[in-house]
Design a protein around this motif. Sequence first.
Motif, mmCIF file in Angstrom:
data_model
loop_
_atom_site.group_PDB
_atom_site.id
_atom_site.type_symbol
_atom_site.label_atom_id
_atom_site.label_comp_id
_atom_site.label_asym_id
_atom_site.label_seq_id
_atom_site.Cartn_x
_atom_site.Cartn_y
_atom_site.Cartn_z
ATOM 1 N N ASP A 169 8.881 -0.719 8.718
ATOM 2 C CA ASP A 169 8.470 -1.803 9.670
ATOM 3 C C ASP A 169 6.985 -2.361 9.286
ATOM 4 N N GLN A 170 6.346 -1.753 8.807
ATOM 5 C CA GLN A 170 4.909 -2.144 8.580
ATOM 6 C C GLN A 170 4.652 -2.530 7.096
ATOM 7 N N GLY A 171 5.712 -2.339 6.185
ATOM 8 C CA GLY A 171 5.654 -2.538 4.817
ATOM 9 C C GLY A 171 4.521 -1.722 4.076
ATOM 10 N N PHE A 172 4.669 -0.515 4.110
ATOM 11 C CA PHE A 172 3.961 0.388 3.300
ATOM 12 C C PHE A 172 4.985 1.473 2.778
ATOM 13 N N GLU A 173 4.426 2.090 1.739
ATOM 14 C CA GLU A 173 5.234 3.061 0.874
ATOM 15 C C GLU A 173 4.445 4.476 1.281
ATOM 16 N N ILE A 174 5.136 5.560 1.301
ATOM 17 C CA ILE A 174 4.987 6.901 1.367
ATOM 18 C C ILE A 174 5.032 7.768 0.256
ATOM 19 N N GLU A 175 3.677 8.644 0.080
ATOM 20 C CA GLU A 175 4.168 9.493 -1.249
ATOM 21 C C GLU A 175 3.749 10.882 -0.188
ATOM 22 N N TRP A 176 4.900 11.864 -0.129
ATOM 23 C CA TRP A 176 5.118 13.046 0.592
ATOM 24 C C TRP A 176 4.087 14.050 0.064
ATOM 25 N N LYS A 177 3.091 14.817 0.720
ATOM 26 C CA LYS A 177 2.572 15.967 0.111
ATOM 27 C C LYS A 177 2.798 17.179 0.912
ATOM 28 N N ASP A 178 3.324 18.214 0.256
ATOM 29 C CA ASP A 178 3.823 19.610 0.757
ATOM 30 C C ASP A 178 2.244 20.413 0.825
ATOM 31 N N LEU A 179 1.842 20.723 2.101
ATOM 32 C CA LEU A 179 0.597 21.464 2.355
ATOM 33 C C LEU A 179 0.822 22.562 3.499
ATOM 34 N N PRO B 133 0.974 -1.264 0.092
ATOM 35 C CA PRO B 133 -0.077 -0.112 0.107
ATOM 36 C C PRO B 133 0.773 1.324 0.067
ATOM 37 N N VAL B 134 0.454 2.353 -0.788
ATOM 38 C CA VAL B 134 1.056 3.476 -0.759
ATOM 39 C C VAL B 134 0.055 4.546 0.057
#
Length: 258
Positions: free
Chosen positions: A73-83, A37-38
Amino acid sequence: MKKILNMALIGILVLGLVAVSGCADTTADGATEAETPVYKIGTEPYFPPFEYADENNEIIGFDVDLMNAIAEDQGFEIEWKDLEFDALIPALQSGQIDVIASGMTITEVREETVDFSTPYINAGLALAVAADNEDIKSVEDIAGKIAVVQQGSTGATKADELKEEGIIEEVIYLAHVSDIVLNIQSGRADFMINDLPVTKSYISQKPGVIKIVDDQIQSESYGFAVRTGNTEVLDLINAGLANVQEDGTYDEIMSKYF
Ligand code: GLN
């Protein structure tokens, strides 16, 4: 004729196999990438040492490293959003982002609109003035003065209370800490109320501009926020946070930024 049909059938089968094996990349441990998941994580990256841009315009900081460690650790990916900070909760509610990781203080008012993780760090609000200000020596000296704060922050709420009580004259709201300090430097505002670790970080980066006159006008803790009822993501964050606190990763990140 039969032979040609057979050849065609084999051809279709081969094509089919290629199509199936090509539709999901397989990772080393056998899991398919399509299953990872992302999550979109919103942050206001002008808040060092929690979140800020480095010289390559990459978002770094305590919250960023901590959230990345939790994701690993939990096996997900991140997409960072600048707000902007005051746009984070609306963005979470509308589904534009899944998580807020932005030095956000856990408050009762915010708990009505979002769910917070277990607290991940203690912070608090500090009162700071221009380095050469001899007038304001503590919170006792702010009567009739002008405050500058970050819009939507707990520092802004504190300043609003002081104004409502008739103690201070005016409150100026700005988006970023750097702009807040500019208003102190120019004399447009007399004092600022902002998070102690961030104020301290500013002073260590740019000494001689502002000074802290009260380092604990309110004690607070930060949490990661998810949409109300989103236990799926909240459980991952809480489990990951507990694990990285346990295995020493949290302490490593702590000593990197503080
Ligand atoms: N901790 C403060 C709050 O939650 C400020 C956070 C920030 O500006 N990133 O309101």
